[in-house]
Motif scaffolding. Structure first.
Motif, PDB file in Angstrom:
ATOM      1  N   ASP A 133       0.841  -1.199   0.000  1.00 33.80           N
ATOM      2  CA  ASP A 133       0.000   0.000   0.000  1.00 33.80           C
ATOM      3  C   ASP A 133       0.878   1.251   0.000  1.00 33.80           C
ATOM      4  O   ASP A 133       1.541   1.558   0.991  1.00 33.80           O
ATOM      5  CB  ASP A 133      -0.905  -0.032   1.237  1.00 33.80           C
ATOM      6  N   GLU A 134       0.868   1.986  -1.112  1.00 31.99           N
ATOM      7  CA  GLU A 134       1.713   3.175  -1.244  1.00 31.99           C
ATOM      8  C   GLU A 134       1.324   4.293  -0.280  1.00 31.99           C
ATOM      9  O   GLU A 134       2.103   5.218  -0.055  1.00 31.99           O
ATOM     10  CB  GLU A 134       1.651   3.686  -2.690  1.00 31.99           C
ATOM     11  N   ALA A 135       0.123   4.237   0.278  1.00 31.91           N
ATOM     12  CA  ALA A 135      -0.321   5.277   1.214  1.00 31.91           C
ATOM     13  C   ALA A 135      -0.066   4.897   2.669  1.00 31.91           C
ATOM     14  O   ALA A 135      -0.347   5.679   3.569  1.00 31.91           O
ATOM     15  CB  ALA A 135      -1.801   5.564   1.008  1.00 31.91           C
ATOM     16  N   SER A 136       0.465   3.705   2.890  1.00 35.29           N
ATOM     17  CA  SER A 136       0.679   3.230   4.256  1.00 35.29           C
ATOM     18  C   SER A 136       2.031   3.671   4.801  1.00 35.29           C
ATOM     19  O   SER A 136       3.010   3.790   4.051  1.00 35.29           O
ATOM     20  CB  SER A 136       0.593   1.697   4.282  1.00 35.29           C
ATOM     21  N   HIS A 137       2.106   3.886   6.096  1.00 35.97           N
ATOM     22  CA  HIS A 137       3.383   4.209   6.729  1.00 35.97           C
ATOM     23  C   HIS A 137       4.352   3.038   6.684  1.00 35.97           C
ATOM     24  O   HIS A 137       5.543   3.209   6.940  1.00 35.97           O
ATOM     25  CB  HIS A 137       3.164   4.627   8.185  1.00 35.97           C
ATOM     26  N   SER A 138       3.835   1.860   6.373  1.00 37.50           N
ATOM     27  CA  SER A 138       4.687   0.669   6.311  1.00 37.50           C
ATOM     28  C   SER A 138       4.920   0.220   4.863  1.00 37.50           C
ATOM     29  O   SER A 138       5.270  -0.943   4.625  1.00 37.50           O
ATOM     30  CB  SER A 138       4.043  -0.472   7.107  1.00 37.50           C
ATOM     31  N   LYS A 139       4.740   1.119   3.907  1.00 34.82           N
ATOM     32  CA  LYS A 139       4.912   0.749   2.494  1.00 34.82           C
ATOM     33  C   LYS A 139       6.314   0.187   2.263  1.00 34.82           C
ATOM     34  O   LYS A 139       7.296   0.644   2.868  1.00 34.82           O
ATOM     35  CB  LYS A 139       4.657   1.945   1.582  1.00 34.82           C
ATOM     36  N   GLY A 140       6.387  -0.811   1.410  1.00 38.61           N
ATOM     37  CA  GLY A 140       7.655  -1.462   1.145  1.00 38.61           C
ATOM     38  C   GLY A 140       8.099  -2.386   2.258  1.00 38.61           C
ATOM     39  O   GLY A 140       9.196  -2.936   2.215  1.00 38.61           O
ATOM     40  N   GLY A 141       7.251  -2.559   3.271  1.00 30.29           N
ATOM     41  CA  GLY A 141       7.601  -3.425   4.391  1.00 30.29           C
ATOM     42  C   GLY A 141       8.609  -2.818   5.346  1.00 30.29           C
ATOM     43  O   GLY A 141       9.159  -3.515   6.205  1.00 30.29           O
ATOM     44  N   LYS A 142       8.831  -1.508   5.222  1.00 30.77           N
ATOM     45  CA  LYS A 142       9.833  -0.853   6.054  1.00 30.77           C
ATOM     46  C   LYS A 142       9.312  -0.642   7.470  1.00 30.77           C
ATOM     47  O   LYS A 142       8.272  -0.034   7.685  1.00 30.77           O
ATOM     48  CB  LYS A 142      10.213   0.498   5.438  1.00 30.77           C
ATOM     49  N   GLN A 143      10.053  -1.156   8.445  1.00 32.94           N
ATOM     50  CA  GLN A 143       9.692  -1.007   9.855  1.00 32.94           C
ATOM     51  C   GLN A 143      10.635  -0.017  10.519  1.00 32.94           C
ATOM     52  O   GLN A 143      11.853  -0.110  10.402  1.00 32.94           O
ATOM     53  CB  GLN A 143       9.758  -2.355  10.571  1.00 32.94           C
ATOM     54  N   THR A 144      10.056   0.967  11.194  1.00 33.99           N
ATOM     55  CA  THR A 144      10.841   1.993  11.875  1.00 33.99           C
ATOM     56  C   THR A 144      10.388   2.092  13.328  1.00 33.99           C
ATOM     57  O   THR A 144       9.418   1.451  13.742  1.00 33.99           O
ATOM     58  CB  THR A 144      10.644   3.364  11.204  1.00 33.99           C
ATOM     59  N   GLN A 145      11.084   2.918  14.080  1.00 32.64           N
ATOM     60  CA  GLN A 145      10.683   3.138  15.468  1.00 32.64           C
ATOM     61  C   GLN A 145       9.285   3.750  15.522  1.00 32.64           C
ATOM     62  O   GLN A 145       8.490   3.421  16.399  1.00 32.64           O
ATOM     63  CB  GLN A 145      11.690   4.059  16.156  1.00 32.64           C
ATOM     64  N   ARG A 146       8.975   4.594  14.541  1.00 40.63           N
ATOM     65  CA  ARG A 146       7.672   5.269  14.529  1.00 40.63           C
ATOM     66  C   ARG A 146       6.531   4.292  14.259  1.00 40.63           C
ATOM     67  O   ARG A 146       5.500   4.336  14.918  1.00 40.63           O
ATOM     68  CB  ARG A 146       7.666   6.359  13.467  1.00 40.63           C
ATOM     69  N   ASN A 147       6.697   3.401  13.271  1.00 40.28           N
ATOM     70  CA  ASN A 147       5.587   2.557  12.858  1.00 40.28           C
ATOM     71  C   ASN A 147       5.637   1.137  13.425  1.00 40.28           C
ATOM     72  O   ASN A 147       4.918   0.251  12.960  1.00 40.28           O
ATOM     73  CB  ASN A 147       5.499   2.501  11.324  1.00 40.28           C
ATOM     74  N   ALA A 148       6.459   0.904  14.438  1.00 39.71           N
ATOM     75  CA  ALA A 148       6.653  -0.446  14.982  1.00 39.71           C
ATOM     76  C   ALA A 148       5.347  -1.117  15.371  1.00 39.71           C
ATOM     77  O   ALA A 148       5.181  -2.334  15.212  1.00 39.71           O
ATOM     78  CB  ALA A 148       7.598  -0.392  16.180  1.00 39.71           C
ATOM     79  N   ALA A 149       4.380  -0.343  15.865  1.00 41.87           N
ATOM     80  CA  ALA A 149       3.098  -0.914  16.317  1.00 41.87           C
ATOM     81  C   ALA A 149       2.336  -1.578  15.176  1.00 41.87           C
ATOM     82  O   ALA A 149       1.552  -2.501  15.401  1.00 41.87           O
ATOM     83  CB  ALA A 149       2.229   0.165  16.960  1.00 41.87           C
ATOM     84  N   MET A 150       2.570  -1.143  13.942  1.00 43.14           N
ATOM     85  CA  MET A 150       1.875  -1.719  12.796  1.00 43.14           C
ATOM     86  C   MET A 150       2.290  -3.171  12.550  1.00 43.14           C
ATOM     87  O   MET A 150       1.597  -3.922  11.866  1.00 43.14           O
ATOM     88  CB  MET A 150       2.137  -0.889  11.533  1.00 43.14           C
ATOM     89  N   PHE A 151       3.445  -3.553  13.100  1.00 44.18           N
ATOM     90  CA  PHE A 151       3.967  -4.903  12.912  1.00 44.18           C
ATOM     91  C   PHE A 151       3.737  -5.773  14.150  1.00 44.18           C
ATOM     92  O   PHE A 151       4.183  -6.918  14.177  1.00 44.18           O
ATOM     93  CB  PHE A 151       5.463  -4.837  12.576  1.00 44.18           C
TER      94      PHE A 151
END
Length: 273
Positions: free
Chosen positions: A101-119
């Motif tokens: 999903d190009e509109a998602s904060h997790s696009k490309g499967g990238k996990q960061t400190q900010r979006n960790a909860a999405m995973f």
């Protein structure tokens, strides 16, 4: 103090009753005779005990689009530090599908400190800040990096507390907000429920300050409008995908898609059918 003794007796009786949440009786102790009881009289507030328990992980553990639709009609509960409870019926959501999903904060499967909860496990809150001021609240679903944005609520209980919280979040004095203005947008919802970054990564199935309970009268297929998401900018085909869902005819929805609703009516899809 005959009235207070009477109310205390009612509270004691209600604590053993299966008909009403305890908060209703507690608020009666602080209610002035003749005051408007409408927030406590909503048909969505009177919930049978079998439906009063919080939603568990098996509810949240479903595909993102399915969860976004399933949230409609469910009730978000927020317990404030002073013990007051805020109740709101979810009437609008958006699905963000993860890596593709190009509109998602997790696009490309990238996990960061900010979006960790999405995973994290389904039912985990993902709270992020926009414009350096406002907050938005999401709930993780089944699927790597997938989550559902809560866009709008129909306030059911604690409306005055919601007004206090909205008022406190705005620097300039403004006129009194109407009921439909309290939670009709993702950042307004967070303001009214006192949600900030401290709620990020909390578990809705376990947290003592925020959870969900089943709502009454789940919407039918023809009660739900599926349309495009809001404010995602230029994301190609993803900007056009019908991944926003709301309850048709509900005045607490943030943005209504009249074109889609006309198309539904033309197909004979009337609300409640």
């Amino acid at each position: 103090m005959p009235r207070k003794r009477k109310l205390l007796a009612q509270l004691s009786a209600l604590q053993n009753s299966s008909s009403f949440p305890q908060i209703d009786a507690v608020e009666q102790l602080n209610t002035t005779p003749g005051a408007d009881p409408s927030p406590k009289n909503s048909k969505y507030f009177v919930i049978e005990e079998k439906n009063s328990h919080r939603l568990q992980e098996d509810f949240f553990n479903q595909p993102c689009v399915s969860l976004a639709k399933s949230f409609l009609g469910q009730i978000l509960v927020r317990k404030l530090p002073d013990g007051r409870e805020l109740w709101g019926r979810i009437v609008e959501t958006e699905a963000y599908l993860g890596g593709e999903d190009e509109a998602s904060h997790s696009k490309g499967g990238k996990q960061t400190q900010r979006n960790a909860a999405m995973f994290m496990k389904p039912g985990t809150l993902y709270v992020y800040q926009i414009y350096g001021i406002y907050f938005c609240m999401n709930v993780s679903s089944q699927g790597e990096g997938a989550a559902v944005l809560l866009r709008s609520l129909e306030p059911l209980q604690g409306l005055e507390a919601m007004r206090e919280l909205r008022r406190a979040s705005r620097k300039a004095p403004t006129k009194l907000l109407k009921d439909w203005q309290l939670c009709n947008g993702p950042s307004k919802l967070c303001q009214a429920f006192g949600i900030n970054k401290a709620f990020d990564q909390r578990d809705l199935t376990r947290d003592a300050a925020i959870w969900m309970v089943p709502g009454q009268d789940p919407p039918g297929e023809h009660d739900v409008v599926a349309t495009t998401r809001i404010g995602i900018g230029n994301r190609g085909e993803w900007a056009q995908k019908p991944l926003r869902f709301y309850l048709r005819g509900n005045r607490f929805v943030s943005v209504v898609d009249k074109k889609v609703e006309r198309e539904m009516a033309a197909r004979g899809h009337s609300p409640g059918s």
